[in-house]
Design a protein around this motif. Structure first.
Motif, PDB file in Angstrom:
ATOM      1  N   GLY A  34      82.954 118.643  55.219  1.00 16.04           N
ATOM      2  CA  GLY A  34      83.450 117.913  54.065  1.00 16.04           C
ATOM      3  C   GLY A  34      84.106 116.612  54.373  1.00 16.04           C
ATOM      4  N   SER A  35      84.011 116.068  55.590  1.00 16.58           N
ATOM      5  CA  SER A  35      84.700 114.837  55.919  1.00 16.58           C
ATOM      6  C   SER A  35      83.716 113.804  56.430  1.00 16.58           C
ATOM      7  CB  SER A  35      85.779 115.094  56.979  1.00 16.58           C
ATOM      8  OG  SER A  35      85.200 115.708  58.119  1.00 16.58           O
ATOM      9  N   GLN A  66      84.815 113.467  47.085  1.00 21.18           N
ATOM     10  CA  GLN A  66      85.201 113.777  48.453  1.00 21.18           C
ATOM     11  C   GLN A  66      86.691 113.538  48.653  1.00 21.18           C
ATOM     12  OE1 GLN A  66      83.720 111.261  51.676  1.00 21.18           O
ATOM     13  NE2 GLN A  66      82.849 113.111  52.600  1.00 21.18           N
ATOM     14  N   GLN A  67      87.328 114.467  49.345  1.00 23.05           N
ATOM     15  CA  GLN A  67      88.769 114.393  49.546  1.00 23.05           C
ATOM     16  C   GLN A  67      89.160 113.110  50.268  1.00 23.05           C
ATOM     17  OE1 GLN A  67      90.332 117.713  51.696  1.00 23.05           O
ATOM     18  NE2 GLN A  67      92.462 117.221  51.270  1.00 23.05           N
ATOM     19  N   GLY A  68      90.135 112.426  49.719  1.00 25.90           N
ATOM     20  CA  GLY A  68      90.630 111.200  50.318  1.00 25.90           C
ATOM     21  C   GLY A  68      89.840 109.956  49.981  1.00 25.90           C
ATOM     22  N   THR A  69      88.764 110.110  49.173  1.00 28.72           N
ATOM     23  CA  THR A  69      87.946 108.966  48.781  1.00 28.72           C
ATOM     24  C   THR A  69      87.659 109.050  47.289  1.00 28.72           C
ATOM     25  OG1 THR A  69      85.784 110.040  49.086  1.00 28.72           O
ATOM     26  CG2 THR A  69      86.840 109.095  51.042  1.00 28.72           C
TER      27      THR A  69
END
Length: 568
Positions: A122-123, A271-274
Motif C-alpha cells: 500500500g505504499s 492512498q494513505q498520505g497522498t
C-alpha cells in the motif's frame, strides 16, 4: 440530504424508464455458447449493474443474448461496465523492448506518471517520468509508480538490449564493421554477396518462449492503437505477447500464475498520505500462495524476467521489478486514477470476469412501463393508509394518539430521507415494489406503539401504579415484544432479499429498511416522548381526553380480565 442538496428520490425503471443494452456473445466458429457459461455471465452482469440489489436494474437471457435494463437515461459508464471482460492477470515478463512511437503520438501520449501502475503493497512512490519514445537509463522500463517492495529505477533496455548490458555497445561496432566487410566481399563469380539479415531476436533470451508467441512478438506493433485496446481475450494458460497501455513497451509474458478469479475483493480508495486514488486487491487463500510463488520466481530471475506484468484485458498496465518475495496476498494498482475510474475498475474486478466476450448489438432508451399516474397512485395509497391509522389512533387512544401520530411523522421523515440519501449514494431507485414495502411498513410502526400503549394501560388499571412508574415498567416488558416482532419481520426481509431478484428483492429491501427505522423511532422517540408526557398533569391525572382515564381503562379491561398484569 440538505448537505448533498438532494431532495427527491431517484425513480426506478418502471417509473422513470432507462437504457436497455442487448449483448450478443462472441464465440469461436460462431458456435452457441454453453448454457452454464451464459448463466454465469448473467450473474456477473447482474452483480455489476445491481451489486447492492437496490438499483432496480434488470438482467435476463433472451435466447443466446443477454438483455440489461438500467434505470435512468445516459448510463454510459454502466453500459461500458456490463460488456467489459475485466480479467486481471499477473504474468512474469520473459522478454521486453521499447517501441518506437511516431512523434505526433509521443507528443500527445500521457506521461507515465499519469498512467495506471501497480504495486504489491500500500505504499507506492512515483518514479521520475520519462519519454514514451526514448526511456531514460535512470528510469524504470515501465516508468510507473513502484512501491518500496519493488526495485529502484533500473536501466531500460534498448531495442537490442540483452542481459550482458554494457557489452552491447562494443558488439554493435564490431557487427557494423563485419556488415561493411560483408558488403564488399566478392563471391567466386565476382558478384557481391547480399548483407546478412539482422536477427530480430538478437540479444533476446528466448529460452522457454513458445516460438509462435515469439513470432507474434516480433510482428507486434504497439504504435498501432488497435493493439493497445482493452477487451482482448488472452488465454491465461498460454504465453502472451502484448503492449503497454501507452504503447511504450511490448512484452512476451509467461502463463498467468494469478488471475482475476483469485481475487477475493477489490476496493477503491485514496492512498494513505497522498491524494492519489488507488485500487486495492485482496487475494483468496490460493491466490495469495500463487502470488507469493510468482514474486519469488521473479525475484530469483535475471533482467528482464525479474518483472511481473499486471495485465487487464490483454493490455499491460505496468510491469514493476520485484526486489523481494511478496507474501500476504495483497496488491495495489496505483497512478492516474480519479474517483470514478478507480471505482469502476474496482467494481469490474470485484464482481468477476465475464466468461465470454460480448458485442453490444443494440442500445436503446426506453420509457417508463408504468408512468407518473402509477407513481401518484402508489403515493396516494400510502397517504390514505397513513391517514386511516392516524384517525383510528386518535379515536381509540385520544391524547395518546398524539404520540402515535408524531411517531408516524418521525418515521415518515426518516424513511423519506433514507430513500433520498440512498438514491444519491448507493444507487437506490424507488420503484413500485419499493413503494408497496414502504406502505406495508406503516402497519409495522403502528404495531410497536400499540404494544407499548397497552402495556402502560395494564400497569395502570385499578390505580395500581402511577403513570410515571407504569411508563418505565411497561417499557421493560413491551420492548421485548417489539424487538421480537421486528426481528421476525427483519429476518423474513433478509431471506427474501437474498433469495429473490428484481422487484421482489426491492420489496424486501424496503421492508427491512423500515423495520430498522421502526426500532430507531420506538427507542429514540416514542418511549422518551411518553416519559416526558408522564410529567404533564393532563396525562398524569388521567384526564378523560388523555386516553388514560380510569373509566376508559376499566372499559378496556372488562370481560373477566384480572388485575394481574398480562404480557402484551
Amino acid at each position: 440530504m440538505f448537505l448533498q442538496q438532494a431532495y427527491t428520490p431517484k425513480l426506478g425503471l418502471d417509473l422513470a424508464g432507462g437504457t436497455t443494452v442487448t449483448l450478443s456473445p462472441v464465440t469461436q466458429n460462431n458456435a452457441a455458447p454453453p448454457e452454464e457459461i451464459l448463466d454465469r455471465a448473467v450473474n456477473i452482469i447482474r452483480d455489476r449493474v445491481n451489486g447492492t440489489g437496490i438499483s432496480d436494474a434488470e438482467v435476463a437471457k433472451s435466447g443466446d443474448n443477454i438483455i440489461i435494463s438500467i434505470p435512468g437515461v445516459g448510463q454510459s459508464e454502466a453500459v461500458k461496465l456490463v460488456a467489459t471482460t475485466a480479467e486481471l492477470r499477473f504474468r512474469q515478463v520473459l522478454a521486453m523492448e521499447p517501441t518506437q512511437i511516431p512523434q505526433e503520438m509521443a507528443t500527445n501520449a500521457p506521461t507515465p506518471s499519469a498512467s495506471p501502475s501497480a504495486s504489491a503493497t500500500g505504499s507506492a512512490k512515483p518514479s521520475s517520468s520519462q519519454s514514451a519514445t526514448t526511456p531514460a537509463p535512470s528510469a524504470s522500463p515501465t516508468g510507473k509508480a513502484l512501491s518500496s517492495a519493488l526495485t529502484a529505477a533500473s536501466p531500460a533496455p534498448s531495442p537490442s538490449a540483452t542481459q550482458d548490458g554494457g557489452q552491447q555497445d562494443g558488439k554493435k561496432d564490431q557487427d557494423a564493421k563485419k556488415g561493411q566487410d560483408a558488403k564488399s566481399t566478392p563471391t567466386p563469380t565476382g558478384e557481391t554477396s547480399p548483407p546478412p539479415q539482422q536477427d530480430p531476436n538478437a540479444g533476446v533470451n528466448t529460452e522457454g518462449i513458445d516460438p509462435a508467441v515469439l513470432a507474434q512478438y516480433n510482428k507486434l506493433d504497439c504504435a498501432d492503437p488497435k493493439n493497445r485496446g482493452q477487451g482482448v481475450q488472452d488465454d491465461p494458460n498460454k504465453q502472451f505477447a502484448g503492449c503497454e497501455t501507452d504503447g511504450s513497451f511490448k512484452y512476451v509474458l509467461d502463463v498467468a500464475k494469478v488471475v482475476g478469479t483469485d481475487i477475493n475483493t477489490a476496493s477503491a480508495g485514496v492512498q494513505q498520505g497522498t491524494t492519489e486514488w488507488v485500487v486495492q486487491l485482496d487475494f483468496k487463500s490460493k491466490g495469495a500462495g500463487e502470488w507469493s510463488k510468482l514474486t519469488t520466481t521473479a525475484y530469483n530471475s535475471p533482467e528482464p524476467r525479474n518483472k511481473v506484468a499486471v495485465v487487464l484485458d490483454g493490455v499491460v498496465i505496468t510491469a514493476p521489478n520485484i526486489i523481494s518475495p511478496i507474501p500476504g496476498g495483497r496488491a495495489e494498482i496505483t497512478g492516474g486514477f480519479d474517483q470514478i475510474s478507480a471505482t469502476n475498475l474496482a467494481d469490474q474486478l470485484k464482481y468477476g470476469a465475464l466468461p465470454l466476450k460480448f458485442n453490444r448489438s443494440s442500445i436503446e432508451t426506453v420509457s417508463s412501463t408504468l408512468g407518473q399516474d402509477q407513481l401518484q397512485g402508489g403515493l396516494i395509497s400510502g397517504v390514505i393508509g397513513l391517514a386511516l391509522v392516524v384517525l383510528y389512533s386518535l379515536f381509540y387512544y385520544r391524547g395518546l394518539g398524539i404520540v402515535a401520530v408524531l411517531s408516524l411523522v418521525v418515521a415518515t421523515v426518516i424513511t423519506y430521507t433514507s430513500v433520498v440519501v440512498l438514491g444519491h449514494n448507493a444507487g437506490f431507485r424507488l420503484s413500485l415494489p419499493h413503494i408497496i414495502g414502504l406502505v406495508v411498513s406503516i402497519g409495522i410502526t403502528a404495531d410497536s406503539f400499540i404494544v407499548y400503549f397497552e402495556r402502560i394501560r395494564d400497569e395502570m388499571k385499578e390505580g395500581r401504579r402511577s403513570l410515571r412508574a407504569a411508563v418505565e415498567v411497561a417499557w421493560v416488558r413491551a420492548r421485548r415484544t417489539i424487538l421480537i416482532a421486528d426481528a421476525v419481520m427483519f429476518i423474513a426481509a433478509i431471506v427474501l432479499y437474498f433469495l429473490a431478484v428484481g422487484g421482489v428483492a426491492g420489496f424486501a429491501f424496503a421492508m427491512g429498511l423500515t423495520t430498522l427505522i421502526d426500532v430507531v423511532v420506538v427507542f429514540l422517540f416514542t418511549k422518551p416522548f411518553i416519559a416526558m408526557l408522564a410529567r404533564v398533569r393532563f396525562f398524569a391525572k388521567g384526564h378523560p381526553l388523555s386516553g388514560l382515564d380510569a373509566e376508559r381503562m376499566s372499559e378496556a379491561g372488562s370481560g373477566g380480565r384480572t388485575t394481574t398484569p398480562q404480557e402484551a
